[in-house]
Each structure stands twice: as structure tokens, then as C-alpha cells.
Design a protein around this motif. Sequence first.
Motif, PDB file in Angstrom:
ATOM      1  N   GLU A   1      -3.295   1.839 -13.821  1.00  0.00           N
ATOM      2  CA  GLU A   1      -3.867   1.921 -12.474  1.00  0.00           C
ATOM      3  C   GLU A   1      -3.073   2.834 -11.540  1.00  0.00           C
ATOM      4  N   GLN A   2      -3.811   3.522 -10.663  1.00  0.00           N
ATOM      5  CA  GLN A   2      -3.220   4.323  -9.598  1.00  0.00           C
ATOM      6  C   GLN A   2      -3.802   3.857  -8.272  1.00  0.00           C
ATOM      7  N   TYR A   3      -2.929   3.799  -7.265  1.00  0.00           N
ATOM      8  CA  TYR A   3      -3.336   3.344  -5.946  1.00  0.00           C
ATOM      9  C   TYR A   3      -3.094   4.474  -4.958  1.00  0.00           C
ATOM     10  N   PHE A   4      -4.139   4.783  -4.206  1.00  0.00           N
ATOM     11  CA  PHE A   4      -4.106   5.939  -3.330  1.00  0.00           C
ATOM     12  C   PHE A   4      -3.609   5.592  -1.930  1.00  0.00           C
ATOM     13  N   GLY A   5      -2.918   6.558  -1.327  1.00  0.00           N
ATOM     14  CA  GLY A   5      -2.582   6.476   0.087  1.00  0.00           C
ATOM     15  C   GLY A   5      -3.771   6.914   0.928  1.00  0.00           C
ATOM     16  N   PRO A   6      -3.630   6.853   2.259  1.00  0.00           N
ATOM     17  CA  PRO A   6      -4.747   7.171   3.152  1.00  0.00           C
ATOM     18  C   PRO A   6      -5.029   8.665   3.265  1.00  0.00           C
TER      19      PRO A   6
ATOM     20  N   ARG B   1       0.841  -1.201   0.000  1.00  0.00           N
ATOM     21  CA  ARG B   1       0.000   0.000   0.000  1.00  0.00           C
ATOM     22  C   ARG B   1       0.866   1.236   0.000  1.00  0.00           C
ATOM     23  N   VAL B   2       0.284   2.312  -0.507  1.00  0.00           N
ATOM     24  CA  VAL B   2       0.911   3.627  -0.411  1.00  0.00           C
ATOM     25  C   VAL B   2       0.727   4.124   1.026  1.00  0.00           C
TER      26      VAL B   2
ATOM     27  N   PHE C   1       1.659  10.637  -7.852  1.00  0.00           N
ATOM     28  CA  PHE C   1       0.729  11.748  -8.072  1.00  0.00           C
ATOM     29  C   PHE C   1       0.358  12.371  -6.727  1.00  0.00           C
TER      30      PHE C   1
ATOM     31  N   PHE D   1       2.544   2.365 -11.931  1.00  0.00           N
ATOM     32  CA  PHE D   1       3.674   1.944 -12.713  1.00  0.00           C
ATOM     33  C   PHE D   1       3.487   2.524 -14.117  1.00  0.00           C
TER      34      PHE D   1
ATOM     35  N   PHE E   1      -3.932  13.691  -1.008  1.00  0.00           N
ATOM     36  CA  PHE E   1      -3.691  12.281  -1.307  1.00  0.00           C
ATOM     37  C   PHE E   1      -2.467  12.134  -2.212  1.00  0.00           C
TER      38      PHE E   1
END
Lengths: 112, 113
Positions: B101-106, B3-4, B33, B96, B91
Motif C-alpha cells: 500500500e501507498q498513502y498519498f499526501g494532499p 497521514r502524509v 514516492f 512500508f 504528490f
Amino acid sequence: GENVEQHPSTLSVQEGDSAVIKCTYSDSASNYFPWYKQELGKRPQLIIDIRSNVGEKKDQRIAVTLNKTAKHFSLHITETQPEDSAVYFCAASKNTGNQFYFGTGTSLTVIP
Amino acid sequence: DARVTQTPRHKVTEMGQEVTMRCQPILGHNTVFWYRQTMMQGLELLAYFRNRAPLDDSGMPKDRFSAEMPDATLATLKIQPSEPRDSAVYFCASGFGQTYEQYFGPGTRLTVT
């Protein structure tokens, strides 16, 4: 640049009913359309996505449809459950690794 | 489950103070981002990096905001001086460069009083 519009801004449905959220985009070069779910106080999480070479994609109770000609795409949730209550965001992107242009979000409430 | 991560999760500060937010992307991701989320503006892109190089920071007020990637495992967003209108959730997301796809932090919830 790209402009993504999302409707409706709020949506209430009875548990078990279907919910549909619609987005339009302006840039015909956009070729990737993800949908994110954000629960209160949490991070946005990817729930489904579609690429421009596909017209429809389904994952259990969630489906996304894409009309490239009309430049719009929709999220369909069937048999809604209270845990589907959240804010849903659509987005558009032009290339791999590029920025997303987000819609303004839809707050979905599923009434038990 | 990679996870980010972001720190701090919450920050309350007074107007005029410097704020630094940190993000650790998912190991192996080369694109980072920074987004800002407010009720009025929704999710808006501030800046993004690929292979640590800034690609676009046009969404960022240049006079007070700066974003850097000192190394591949750390991205920072700095506001100096902070203003009440900067209050928002910030955020970080990673991806990659060869995929979409982009995966967000909390997120970091910033309140400037």
C-alpha cells in the motif's frame, strides 16, 4: 516496463445504477492492483485492492475482479450514489514497496 | 489517523525561480514516492526512495529536478530553474517496504508563470 490502460475515460450513470471501470496491464509479473478514488482537489485515496492470488474481492458496494490470464482487472460499484462521483485510478505493481504504474483515470459522474 | 503531509499546498512562482517542495511521510514508513499529476500525463512517477536511498529517479528531468531525503521524516523535491511546463500537482506518497500500500499526501499545486 509496465503499461496500464484504463477505460472508459468518462462515465455517467444514474443514481442507483452500477458502474464498471476496466483496466489492462502488460507485465505478467505484476501482482498487486489497487484502485484509488480522487475527489476534486483532493489526494488519491485507496478504496480497494487485489493481489494476484485472488480472483475477486468485495467491500460493501465496491468489488474488484482480476483475470490474470487475460491481464485485466475491473472495478465494480453497485447502487451508485452522488458521493461516488470522482476520478478513479487503477494501478499495477510488481513487488512490495515498489512503484505503481497508474492508468489514466476515469471520471465518474453519478446523476441524482 | 496518521497521514502524509506536504508543504506548501500551493505555490505560484515565476519562470526561472527555484521551487522546493517538502513531504513528511507517515511515521515508520520507509518508502517515499514523488508523483506528478497533469491533465495530459495523468499520474507519473518522478522518483522514489527506500530507507532514504534513491531507487529510481528515471522519471525526473535530471537537469532541473532533484530529490533527496535528508532524514527519515523529510523528503524534498527541488526544481531549479522552474519552467511553465512544470506547472502540475506534485504528490508525495509513503509506504512500508514490506507491504504494497501507498498513502498519498494532499499535494502541492505548482503554477509557474
